[in-house]
Design a protein around this motif. Structure first.
Motif, mmCIF file in Angstrom:
data_model
loop_
_atom_site.group_PDB
_atom_site.id
_atom_site.type_symbol
_atom_site.label_atom_id
_atom_site.label_comp_id
_atom_site.label_asym_id
_atom_site.label_seq_id
_atom_site.Cartn_x
_atom_site.Cartn_y
_atom_site.Cartn_z
ATOM 1 N N HIS A 2 0.832 -1.181 0.029
ATOM 2 C CA HIS A 2 -0.074 -0.091 -0.106
ATOM 3 C C HIS A 2 0.768 1.392 -0.074
ATOM 4 O O HIS A 2 2.033 1.302 0.731
ATOM 5 C CB HIS A 2 -1.084 0.064 1.309
ATOM 6 C CG HIS A 2 -1.728 -1.099 1.298
ATOM 7 N ND1 HIS A 2 -3.015 -1.307 0.584
ATOM 8 C CD2 HIS A 2 -1.641 -2.281 2.317
ATOM 9 C CE1 HIS A 2 -3.515 -2.526 0.890
ATOM 10 N NE2 HIS A 2 -2.778 -2.990 1.945
ATOM 11 N N THR A 30 -0.468 5.259 0.395
ATOM 12 C CA THR A 30 -1.598 6.112 0.545
ATOM 13 C C THR A 30 -1.522 7.204 1.379
ATOM 14 O O THR A 30 -0.707 7.118 2.289
ATOM 15 C CB THR A 30 -2.883 5.133 0.964
ATOM 16 O OG1 THR A 30 -3.832 5.857 1.180
ATOM 17 C CG2 THR A 30 -2.426 4.583 2.388
ATOM 18 N N GLU A 47 -6.386 14.354 3.743
ATOM 19 C CA GLU A 47 -5.109 13.443 3.400
ATOM 20 C C GLU A 47 -4.015 13.671 4.127
ATOM 21 O O GLU A 47 -3.837 14.926 4.572
ATOM 22 C CB GLU A 47 -4.813 13.402 1.882
ATOM 23 C CG GLU A 47 -4.377 14.671 1.305
ATOM 24 C CD GLU A 47 -4.188 14.618 -0.417
ATOM 25 O OE1 GLU A 47 -3.344 15.341 -0.799
ATOM 26 O OE2 GLU A 47 -4.918 13.907 -0.996
ATOM 27 N N GLY A 60 2.746 10.450 2.379
ATOM 28 C CA GLY A 60 2.142 9.302 2.549
ATOM 29 C C GLY A 60 2.672 8.241 3.193
ATOM 30 O O GLY A 60 3.703 8.298 3.846
#
Length: 319
Positions: A94, A96, A117, A121
């Motif tokens: 992942h 994200t 967000e 990341g």
């Protein structure tokens, strides 16, 4: 095997806005970083503040052959991101930066701006760092800093009201990011950390008892050093354990902020993994307490400095 995390502090190639001003300073920084990684001798090292992907490759080149690299494709506004250096091949699971669907956007400034967000990341990989031990899933993160910045690229507030508001905005973001990281940990645990080797590592930008750090642990109870640690309970399937209590007290810091030692870089382990930990520490194993510079509120003050203002945090894992 040794699993660790380290904030490399502004790892950029020279000549840009944030990195060393010249090749000589860059090479000095790389040499200092390489010496620490060599001393650590990690099987897997989560890294933060990689500004130029090629700079991490330069660092890996100084370490010798056989290193594997994985980097997040979600940098922040300065271009810094998280990643891994590994002795074994990595499979990215992942990458994200999204908040969980039920978490609303959080306020980021006085004008009412919001974000849904994380600033950087979260990268999760799977690898088999030691023959016969099975796969290990590890996520690396770099949560929102407590060092505040203000409109106009200021590092000092106009008044105490502005300081308080922007402190709250930073806390909102760090809490939301911790919640998103915990959601990723749930995916990696796959319903039962008693059966899977899972770790969450990184610069969490807050200390062990901070609310944002505690969010990541999952069900409360059974902390290392308490009577409940060796007692099985229903929370073990979803719980993560912070290795901080296993670090010798004199080493239990990874940064010095305005003269105050703080542990803001962490390694969290699933039930199966924490019971295989044989040692934990900061800095280079066997070297005693880390020697770190004291940093202030302006991150630009250390532009071009060799090494890092953080110490690595590591655990040694048995078979």
């Amino acid at each position: 095997m040794l699993l660790g995390t380290w904030n490399l502090e502004n790892l950029y190639r020279p000549g840009g806005e944030f990195g060393p001003k010249d090749k000589a300073a860059y090479e000095t920084k790389l040499a200092a970083l390489a010496a620490v990684v060599t001393g650590l001798d990690p099987a897997l090292l989560g890294v933060q503040e990689v500004g130029d992907p090629e700079a991490l490759r330069d660092l890996a080149g100084m370490l010798g052959a056989g290193w594997h690299i994985a980097l997040s494709e979600h940098p922040d506004g300065r271009g810094i991101r998280v990643g891994f250096l590994s002795r074994t091949e990595l499979r990215v699971l992942h990458d994200t930066n999204a908040f969980p669907p039920k978490l609303r956007p959080v306020q980021t400034d006085d004008e009412g701006g919001t974000t849904s967000e994380s600033g950087r990341g979260f990268l999760a990989v799977e690898t088999e760092p030691a023959a016969g031990t099975g796969p290990m899933r590890v996520a690396v993160a770099h949560l929102k800093s407590k060092l505040l910045s203000y409109p106009g690229d200021r590092f000092q507030p106009r008044d105490e009201g502005e300081r308080a508001r922007y402190g709250a905005y930073a806390l909102y973001r760090r809490a939301a990011e911790a919640t998103a990281l915990r959601a990723l940990a749930d995916v990696l645990l796959a319903g039962d950390g008693r059966a899977h080797d899972v770790a969450v590592v990184g610069d969490l930008n807050d200390e062990v008892q901070a609310a944002t750090t505690q969010i990541l642990l999952g069900p409360p109870g059974s902390e290392v050093g308490t009577p409940g640690f060796k007692v099985k309970d229903r929370g073990d399937a979803g719980r993560l354990w912070n290795v901080a209590p296993l670090i010798p007290a004199e080493q239990r810091f990874s940064r010095v902020n305005s003269g105050r030692r703080e542990l803001i870089d962490h390694v969290l382990c699933s039930h199966r993994l924490i019971h295989r930990v044989t040692a934990a520490g900061t800095g280079v194993p066997g070297a005693g307490a880390p020697r770190l510079p004291s940093v202030g509120a302006d991150p630009q003050e250390r532009r071009g400095e060799a090494g890092s203002d953080h110490a690595p945090v590591w655990v040694r894992i048995g078979s």
